[in-house]
Design a protein around this motif. Sequence first.
Motif, mmCIF file in Angstrom:
data_model
loop_
_atom_site.group_PDB
_atom_site.id
_atom_site.type_symbol
_atom_site.label_atom_id
_atom_site.label_comp_id
_atom_site.label_asym_id
_atom_site.label_seq_id
_atom_site.Cartn_x
_atom_site.Cartn_y
_atom_site.Cartn_z
ATOM 1 N N LEU A 7 41.639 14.067 77.204
ATOM 2 C CA LEU A 7 41.835 12.915 78.089
ATOM 3 C C LEU A 7 41.800 13.346 79.550
ATOM 4 O O LEU A 7 41.271 12.639 80.405
ATOM 5 C CB LEU A 7 43.153 12.208 77.763
ATOM 6 C CG LEU A 7 43.226 11.551 76.379
ATOM 7 C CD1 LEU A 7 44.635 11.041 76.112
ATOM 8 C CD2 LEU A 7 42.205 10.439 76.238
ATOM 9 N N GLU A 8 42.343 14.525 79.817
ATOM 10 C CA GLU A 8 42.292 15.036 81.193
ATOM 11 C C GLU A 8 40.855 15.397 81.574
ATOM 12 O O GLU A 8 40.386 15.056 82.664
ATOM 13 C CB GLU A 8 43.185 16.255 81.369
ATOM 14 C CG GLU A 8 43.191 16.714 82.805
ATOM 15 C CD GLU A 8 43.461 18.186 82.990
ATOM 16 O OE1 GLU A 8 43.695 18.560 84.145
ATOM 17 O OE2 GLU A 8 43.415 18.953 82.019
ATOM 18 N N ASP A 9 40.149 16.078 80.690
ATOM 19 C CA ASP A 9 38.770 16.461 80.960
ATOM 20 C C ASP A 9 37.898 15.239 81.232
ATOM 21 O O ASP A 9 36.981 15.288 82.053
ATOM 22 C CB ASP A 9 38.173 17.252 79.789
ATOM 23 C CG ASP A 9 38.783 18.640 79.640
ATOM 24 O OD1 ASP A 9 39.406 19.124 80.609
ATOM 25 O OD2 ASP A 9 38.651 19.227 78.547
ATOM 26 N N PHE A 10 38.204 14.139 80.547
ATOM 27 C CA PHE A 10 37.438 12.907 80.720
ATOM 28 C C PHE A 10 37.875 12.143 81.968
ATOM 29 O O PHE A 10 37.228 11.188 82.379
ATOM 30 C CB PHE A 10 37.581 12.026 79.474
ATOM 31 C CG PHE A 10 36.495 11.021 79.320
ATOM 32 C CD1 PHE A 10 35.233 11.397 78.892
ATOM 33 C CD2 PHE A 10 36.721 9.680 79.615
ATOM 34 C CE1 PHE A 10 34.222 10.463 78.748
ATOM 35 C CE2 PHE A 10 35.711 8.738 79.472
ATOM 36 C CZ PHE A 10 34.466 9.129 79.046
ATOM 37 N N GLY A 11 38.997 12.559 82.565
ATOM 38 C CA GLY A 11 39.473 11.930 83.794
ATOM 39 C C GLY A 11 40.382 10.732 83.579
ATOM 40 O O GLY A 11 40.620 9.958 84.514
ATOM 41 N N LEU A 12 40.910 10.581 82.374
ATOM 42 C CA LEU A 12 41.762 9.431 82.080
ATOM 43 C C LEU A 12 43.226 9.669 82.438
ATOM 44 O O LEU A 12 43.966 8.719 82.671
ATOM 45 C CB LEU A 12 41.650 9.051 80.606
ATOM 46 C CG LEU A 12 40.273 8.550 80.174
ATOM 47 C CD1 LEU A 12 40.233 8.359 78.667
ATOM 48 C CD2 LEU A 12 39.940 7.247 80.880
ATOM 49 N N ILE A 13 43.641 10.928 82.436
ATOM 50 C CA ILE A 13 45.002 11.266 82.841
ATOM 51 C C ILE A 13 44.947 12.482 83.759
ATOM 52 O O ILE A 13 43.938 13.179 83.814
ATOM 53 C CB ILE A 13 45.924 11.546 81.627
ATOM 54 C CG1 ILE A 13 45.443 12.762 80.831
ATOM 55 C CG2 ILE A 13 46.057 10.325 80.741
ATOM 56 C CD1 ILE A 13 46.405 13.187 79.746
ATOM 57 N N GLU A 14 46.052 12.704 84.447
ATOM 58 C CA GLU A 14 46.111 13.819 85.400
ATOM 59 C C GLU A 14 47.165 14.819 84.932
ATOM 60 O O GLU A 14 48.291 14.442 84.616
ATOM 61 C CB GLU A 14 46.487 13.281 86.778
ATOM 62 C CG GLU A 14 46.360 14.286 87.873
ATOM 63 C CD GLU A 14 46.637 13.662 89.231
ATOM 64 O OE1 GLU A 14 47.175 14.390 90.087
ATOM 65 O OE2 GLU A 14 46.333 12.481 89.416
#
Length: 96
Positions: A26-33
């Motif tokens: 999810l982080e790699d996809f930019g959905l969470i930080e």
Amino acid sequence: MEQQDLIIIDVFCKEYHVEINLIEELEDFGLIEIHQDNGLKYIQITHLPQVEKVIRFHNELNINKEGIEVVLNLLERLNQLNEDVRHLKDKLKLYE
């Protein structure tokens, strides 16, 4: 950023019964930080509602990452439109 404002990813994953791989994807996809410090990865407490929402979309509704991105963008747009309507209603009240 203070330590008390952060949650260690490992702890978060255990509490929410989520795989660490999912959080990283999810982080790699930019959905969470995610923040990294001293070799540990953290989530900001202020970002928890967003992270919980993304995980619910994924786990409970079986929405893929691309779909989650679309849903989040639509929700953001809807919130902006609601804010615009509220602002316009306030302006109209001045003329009544």
